[in-house]
Structure formats: C-alpha cells, structure tokens
Design a protein around this motif. Structure first.
Motif, PDB file in Angstrom:
ATOM      1  N   ILE A 273       0.831  -1.206   0.000  1.00  0.00           N
ATOM      2  CA  ILE A 273       0.000   0.000   0.000  1.00  0.00           C
ATOM      3  C   ILE A 273       0.862   1.252   0.000  1.00  0.00           C
ATOM      4  CG2 ILE A 273      -1.690   1.311   1.338  1.00  0.00           C
ATOM      5  CD1 ILE A 273      -2.820  -1.339   2.341  1.00  0.00           C
ATOM      6  N   ARG A 274       1.898   1.297   0.819  1.00  0.00           N
ATOM      7  CA  ARG A 274       2.737   2.498   0.911  1.00  0.00           C
ATOM      8  C   ARG A 274       3.502   2.752  -0.385  1.00  0.00           C
ATOM      9  NH1 ARG A 274       5.125   1.955   7.124  1.00  0.00           N
ATOM     10  NH2 ARG A 274       3.171   2.589   8.168  1.00  0.00           N
ATOM     11  N   ASP A 275       3.959   1.709  -1.042  1.00  0.00           N
ATOM     12  CA  ASP A 275       4.668   1.896  -2.308  1.00  0.00           C
ATOM     13  C   ASP A 275       3.747   2.472  -3.377  1.00  0.00           C
ATOM     14  OD1 ASP A 275       6.923   0.923  -1.104  1.00  0.00           O
ATOM     15  OD2 ASP A 275       6.755  -1.106  -1.935  1.00  0.00           O
ATOM     16  N   THR A 276       2.542   1.934  -3.485  1.00  0.00           N
ATOM     17  CA  THR A 276       1.619   2.443  -4.491  1.00  0.00           C
ATOM     18  C   THR A 276       1.171   3.871  -4.176  1.00  0.00           C
ATOM     19  OG1 THR A 276      -0.162   1.327  -3.266  1.00  0.00           O
ATOM     20  CG2 THR A 276       0.767   0.173  -5.163  1.00  0.00           C
ATOM     21  N   VAL A 277       0.980   4.182  -2.907  1.00  0.00           N
ATOM     22  CA  VAL A 277       0.588   5.550  -2.526  1.00  0.00           C
ATOM     23  C   VAL A 277       1.718   6.534  -2.811  1.00  0.00           C
ATOM     24  CG1 VAL A 277      -0.001   7.030  -0.571  1.00  0.00           C
ATOM     25  CG2 VAL A 277      -1.129   4.822  -0.834  1.00  0.00           C
ATOM     26  N   GLU A 278       2.947   6.136  -2.553  1.00  0.00           N
ATOM     27  CA  GLU A 278       4.091   7.019  -2.838  1.00  0.00           C
ATOM     28  C   GLU A 278       4.226   7.269  -4.331  1.00  0.00           C
ATOM     29  OE1 GLU A 278       8.916   7.232  -1.923  1.00  0.00           O
ATOM     30  OE2 GLU A 278       7.705   5.519  -1.233  1.00  0.00           O
ATOM     31  N   ALA A 279       4.035   6.237  -5.134  1.00  0.00           N
ATOM     32  CA  ALA A 279       4.082   6.422  -6.587  1.00  0.00           C
ATOM     33  C   ALA A 279       2.966   7.351  -7.060  1.00  0.00           C
ATOM     34  CB  ALA A 279       3.982   5.066  -7.290  1.00  0.00           C
ATOM     35  N   TYR A 280       1.795   7.238  -6.454  1.00  0.00           N
ATOM     36  CA  TYR A 280       0.681   8.131  -6.822  1.00  0.00           C
ATOM     37  C   TYR A 280       0.988   9.578  -6.447  1.00  0.00           C
ATOM     38  CZ  TYR A 280      -3.878  10.416  -6.540  1.00  0.00           C
ATOM     39  OH  TYR A 280      -4.915  11.301  -6.675  1.00  0.00           O
ATOM     40  N   ASN A 281       1.582   9.800  -5.287  1.00  0.00           N
ATOM     41  CA  ASN A 281       1.889  11.165  -4.854  1.00  0.00           C
ATOM     42  C   ASN A 281       2.931  11.825  -5.747  1.00  0.00           C
ATOM     43  OD1 ASN A 281       0.083  11.049  -2.692  1.00  0.00           O
ATOM     44  ND2 ASN A 281       1.620  10.225  -1.287  1.00  0.00           N
ATOM     45  N   THR A 282       3.947  11.071  -6.164  1.00  0.00           N
ATOM     46  CA  THR A 282       4.941  11.640  -7.076  1.00  0.00           C
ATOM     47  C   THR A 282       4.332  11.979  -8.422  1.00  0.00           C
ATOM     48  OG1 THR A 282       5.577   9.370  -7.675  1.00  0.00           O
ATOM     49  CG2 THR A 282       6.872  10.460  -5.967  1.00  0.00           C
ATOM     50  N   GLU A 283       3.466  11.110  -8.918  1.00  0.00           N
ATOM     51  CA  GLU A 283       2.792  11.410 -10.189  1.00  0.00           C
ATOM     52  C   GLU A 283       1.880  12.623 -10.054  1.00  0.00           C
ATOM     53  OE1 GLU A 283      -0.146   9.172 -13.441  1.00  0.00           O
ATOM     54  OE2 GLU A 283       0.519   8.139 -11.614  1.00  0.00           O
ATOM     55  N   ARG A 284       1.228  12.747  -8.925  1.00  0.00           N
ATOM     56  CA  ARG A 284       0.356  13.897  -8.693  1.00  0.00           C
ATOM     57  C   ARG A 284       1.156  15.191  -8.631  1.00  0.00           C
ATOM     58  NH1 ARG A 284      -1.448  16.731  -4.210  1.00  0.00           N
ATOM     59  NH2 ARG A 284      -3.599  17.518  -4.344  1.00  0.00           N
ATOM     60  N   ALA A 285       2.337  15.141  -8.018  1.00  0.00           N
ATOM     61  CA  ALA A 285       3.184  16.342  -7.947  1.00  0.00           C
ATOM     62  C   ALA A 285       3.691  16.746  -9.328  1.00  0.00           C
ATOM     63  CB  ALA A 285       4.357  16.097  -7.000  1.00  0.00           C
ATOM     64  N   LEU A 286       4.001  15.763 -10.181  1.00  0.00           N
ATOM     65  CA  LEU A 286       4.481  16.084 -11.523  1.00  0.00           C
ATOM     66  C   LEU A 286       3.386  16.664 -12.396  1.00  0.00           C
ATOM     67  CD1 LEU A 286       6.713  12.951 -12.244  1.00  0.00           C
ATOM     68  CD2 LEU A 286       7.478  15.272 -11.769  1.00  0.00           C
ATOM     69  N   ARG A 287       2.154  16.272 -12.158  1.00  0.00           N
ATOM     70  CA  ARG A 287       1.058  16.802 -12.957  1.00  0.00           C
ATOM     71  C   ARG A 287       0.829  18.286 -12.689  1.00  0.00           C
ATOM     72  NH1 ARG A 287      -4.000  13.037 -11.900  1.00  0.00           N
ATOM     73  NH2 ARG A 287      -2.891  12.734  -9.947  1.00  0.00           N
ATOM     74  N   LYS A 288       1.217  18.767 -11.513  1.00  0.00           N
ATOM     75  CA  LYS A 288       1.000  20.166 -11.161  1.00  0.00           C
ATOM     76  C   LYS A 288       2.089  21.087 -11.680  1.00  0.00           C
ATOM     77  CE  LYS A 288      -1.950  19.719  -7.147  1.00  0.00           C
ATOM     78  NZ  LYS A 288      -2.203  20.204  -5.772  1.00  0.00           N
ATOM     79  N   ILE A 289       3.203  20.538 -12.174  1.00  0.00           N
ATOM     80  CA  ILE A 289       4.298  21.366 -12.686  1.00  0.00           C
ATOM     81  C   ILE A 289       3.923  21.874 -14.070  1.00  0.00           C
ATOM     82  CG2 ILE A 289       6.718  21.394 -13.378  1.00  0.00           C
ATOM     83  CD1 ILE A 289       7.231  19.231 -11.300  1.00  0.00           C
ATOM     84  N   LYS A 290       4.020  23.194 -14.280  1.00  0.00           N
ATOM     85  CA  LYS A 290       3.724  23.785 -15.587  1.00  0.00           C
ATOM     86  C   LYS A 290       4.974  23.725 -16.449  1.00  0.00           C
ATOM     87  CE  LYS A 290       0.270  26.947 -13.732  1.00  0.00           C
ATOM     88  NZ  LYS A 290      -0.139  28.367 -13.603  1.00  0.00           N
ATOM     89  N   ARG A 291       4.860  23.018 -17.541  1.00  0.00           N
ATOM     90  CA  ARG A 291       6.005  22.856 -18.448  1.00  0.00           C
ATOM     91  C   ARG A 291       5.823  23.780 -19.653  1.00  0.00           C
ATOM     92  NH1 ARG A 291       8.995  18.589 -16.917  1.00  0.00           N
ATOM     93  NH2 ARG A 291       8.029  17.102 -15.510  1.00  0.00           N
ATOM     94  N   HIS A 292       6.944  24.423 -20.109  1.00  0.00           N
ATOM     95  CA  HIS A 292       6.936  25.313 -21.261  1.00  0.00           C
ATOM     96  C   HIS A 292       7.517  24.586 -22.452  1.00  0.00           C
ATOM     97  CE1 HIS A 292       5.949  28.758 -18.690  1.00  0.00           C
ATOM     98  NE2 HIS A 292       6.807  28.250 -17.826  1.00  0.00           N
ATOM     99  N   SER A 293       7.112  25.031 -23.650  1.00  0.00           N
ATOM    100  CA  SER A 293       7.617  24.404 -24.864  1.00  0.00           C
ATOM    101  C   SER A 293       9.094  24.711 -25.076  1.00  0.00           C
ATOM    102  CB  SER A 293       6.811  24.893 -26.073  1.00  0.00           C
ATOM    103  OG  SER A 293       6.877  26.310 -26.165  1.00  0.00           O
TER     104      SER A 293
END
Length: 420
Positions: A273-293
């Motif tokens: 459970i902790r491994d899957t939750v940690e992977a979800y949190n990292t993916e969630r943090a990356l989705r919030k980063i605004k990337r420029h072209s």
C-alpha cells in the motif's frame, strides 16, 4: 452467512467433496499454498480519495468524501469517520439491491472497528471550531465483483483511499474570528489526513477438521468452510480487532497461530500500500508542474529583462543612425566627397614601420615595364595630379619669355608709321 448459503446452493455435492478432500491433502483448487494470498493490485483514480483493489477475482472500489458538520456532544473536539457499503447484484446474484443485508452490515462493522477503535486516523485534527464545526469523513465501498474474501479487499480499498484523500484547508475570519473560510484547491493546497498506522485485515477459513485452515479463501472455499475469523493487525504487531463469525469453535493455540501468520501478511500488505501511494503522490506532484515548450530565462526581480530590452534598443538606434549617415553621404556633392576622400587618403596613410623599411631596402630593384607605368598613372590618386598642375602653373619666367616674338614687333612698327 447469507452469502455462504447462496454459494453452497450453486455448487454441486461433487465439487464440495473435491474441495474438502484437496484441502485435507494440503492443496487448493487455484494451486496456492494454504497460507498464500492471491495477487493484490491497487489502482487510483484521477481524483484524490478514490482507489480500486483487485484481489484475485474480487474487485472493490472505495471513495472518500468530507463535509463540515456539528460534532457529537461527548466529543466536541473530534471529527467523525463512517463507512458505508454497497452490494450490487452485478457483483453476485445473491446480493439484493436496496436495503443492505446481513453480510453487508457485518463487512462495514469489521472495517469500522479496525479503523476507529485503533484510532488509525487522527480525528482531533479534523476539528475546525470546538463544539461547532468538524470534518465528517465518509468512506463508500462498492463491491464490483465477488471472488471471495470481501473483508480483506474492502479493508485495503478503504486504507488506500484514505491515504490519497485530501480535505480543503480552512481558516477563521470575520469580526469575531468565528467565521470559517473554506479555500478551494486553486487558492490553497488541500491537506492530507493524518494516519498513524495502517490496520490490515487478514481472514482465515476453518473447515471440519480443526487443524485445516487457509488464508484468503475464495468464494468456492467459503461455500465449504465451517467457520471464519478475521484478525486486524498493523506492522507493529498490535491487534486492532478480531472478528469470529460463528461456526465451529476454535482453540486458543489455533488463534495464536493465526495471529502470528496475520502479522507477517499485514507487513507485506502494508509495504504494498505504501509503495503504491508514494508512486501516486509523485505522479500527482508532476502533474501540477507547468512545463513550457521552450526554456525561457526569467528573473524574479525583473532587472535582467529590462537590461536586455535596453541592449536591443541601443542596437536598433545604432542601425538607424548608420542608415541616416549613409543617406547624408549620398546627398553630399561630388567635390566635397572627393576632398574628403583626398584628406582621408593623405591623413589615413599609415607610416611604415622599421621592419617594413628594412624589407623594402632588401628587395632588389625591378625594372618597370611600360604597362606597369601606365597602370601606375591610372592608379595615381587625385592628390598627385593636382600637385603636378599646381607646379606647372607656378613655374618661374625666363629671359626668353620677356622677348616679344617677331610678328608682334612688325605689327607695332607698322602702326607707328601710319600714325606719323
């Protein structure tokens, strides 16, 4: 009990006898050992607080929601945690829609006892205003497919959904400081729940022989079993809850043996459970980063962009001034440009250095050809030609120039005779 009777009615006598004889020999229908779990997989949805658990053919989905309510009078500083289960006829034909059955109520109580009695979730952190407003956390468990051992799958789904849930942040305002302001996720980052430990439920199935027991029974084994026990433990070995759902009695030694097995299984499931939750949190943090072209250099103070703008402006001014000068040069008359060219040639001729003079003295004299002389005459600058003309005009007069020619003297003599 209702589910076990429904499964027993769907199975034939030969199937029941085959499963019981295989278990006496230490074998299971799906090829597992008696203390092995089925394959466990956890998937999270796009929204926070949603999780889907696959335990073999068993599928359970969990959703977590929250709302502000008034607390209980005996606990004014604590929030609430409630669990609701929904059994759909699509998961099992024995489930009836509408009012929850006996097994649905039992499932909710087992999971609720493991979470609330052990205080896995910090309910005091859910208080906003003591005695007035607290957060009420609601867990909805939907049974999608019944492949056996719904208690363990639903417990994992509840824990995974709670681990990824985030409630809105609140602040107090107003004149008296008693006004609650709920900030949306765009303004302030939502806050996760404070979970002290993860209580894991491990279910055992007992058969007619007391020495025969299995972990994680399937729906076929549940139809043959004589009793069931669910033990809820955490990674520290603390017993959070034990549920013995009727059937044959079990001795104390068997219960202690089951608790030792449940401790090892709880540690493995907690790591999953902790491994899957940690992977979800990292993916969630990356989705919030605004990337420029394209990478753009930005300065927070704003000084660098201003300097760059000034540099561009100065370059443009230089280009404009250069074009204006060229146009003015074109408008000048030819003689002024020639004079300026002559002055530039005379003044701009560099003086030969000592090394150049030495090299010229060492070179042998070359005979100039007539072609070369003509070329030299053509290439001579206008300053030398003007100097020659000036020298010719300012030559000194001789005696020959003072003597008049003969025809001029004859004309003068004839004019004197006529006058006489």
């Amino acid at each position: 009990m209702e589910q076990r009777l429904a499964n027993a009615l769907r199975m034939t006598a030969n199937e029941k006898k085959f499963i019981a004889s295989a278990l006496l020999s230490g074998l299971r229908v799906d090829g597992r050992n008696v203390y092995d779990y089925r394959k466990l997989s956890i998937k999270f949805g796009k929204e926070d607080g949603s999780a889907e658990v696959h335990l073999g053919q068993t599928r359970v989905m969990g959703f977590v929601t929250s709302q502000l309510v008034q607390p209980y009078r005996d606990r004014p500083n604590e929030g609430t945690l409630s669990i609701f289960t929904e059994f759909s006829p699509m998961a099992d034909p024995s489930f009836e829609p509408g009012r929850p059955g006996e097994f649905a109520v039992e499932l909710g109580r087992v999971i609720d006892r493991g979470l609330r009695e052990s205080r896995a979730v910090d309910t005091e952190s859910l208080c906003i205003l003591a005695g007035k407003l607290v957060w009420a956390i609601r867990i909805d468990l939907h049974i999608l497919d019944n492949g056996g051992n719904l208690v363990d799958a639903a417990n994992v789904a509840a824990l995974a959904a709670l681990s990824t849930f985030r409630r809105p942040e609140c602040s107090l305002g107003g004149e008296n400081g008693q006004e609650v302001i709920v900030h949306p996720p765009e303004v302030r980052e939502p806050l996760p729940l404070i979970i002290h430990h993860l209580p894991i439920a491990v279910t055992f199935a007992f058969f007619s022989d007391e020495s025969t027991l299995v972990v994680d029974p399937t729906h076929q084994e549940e139809a043959v079993m004589a009793g069931r026990m669910t033990a809820t433990l955490n990674t520290n070995g603390d017993i959070c809850a034990i549920q013995k759902a009727g059937g044959e009695g079990v001795s104390q030694s068997v219960i202690m043996h089951c608790l030792r097995i449940a401790g090892t299984k709880a540690a493995d499931i907690t790591v999953k459970i902790r491994d899957t939750v940690e992977a979800y949190n990292t993916e969630r943090a990356l989705r919030k980063i605004k990337r420029h072209s394209a990478p753009v250099a930005l300065d927070v103070s704003g000084t660098v962009p201003a300097v760059r703008k000034n540099q561009v402006k100065s370059q443009d001014q230089r280009e404009v001034s250069g074009s204006v000068v060229t146009q003015v040069e074109k408008l000048k008359p030819m003689n002024e440009r020639n004079n300026s060219d002559q002055s530039n040639v005379i003044e701009g001729t560099p003086k030969p250095s000592k090394k150049q003079k030495d090299l010229q003295s060492e070179k042998p004299p070359q005979q100039a050809s007539p072609k070369g002389s003509s070329e030299d005459m053509k290439v001579t600058p206008p300053a030398t030609e003007s100097a020659k003309i000036a020298s010719q005009t300012h030559v000194e007069k001789t005696l020959k120039d003072a003597v008049k020619p003969r025809h001029k003297r004859k004309k003068k003599a004839l004019s004197a005779l006529d006058g006489s």
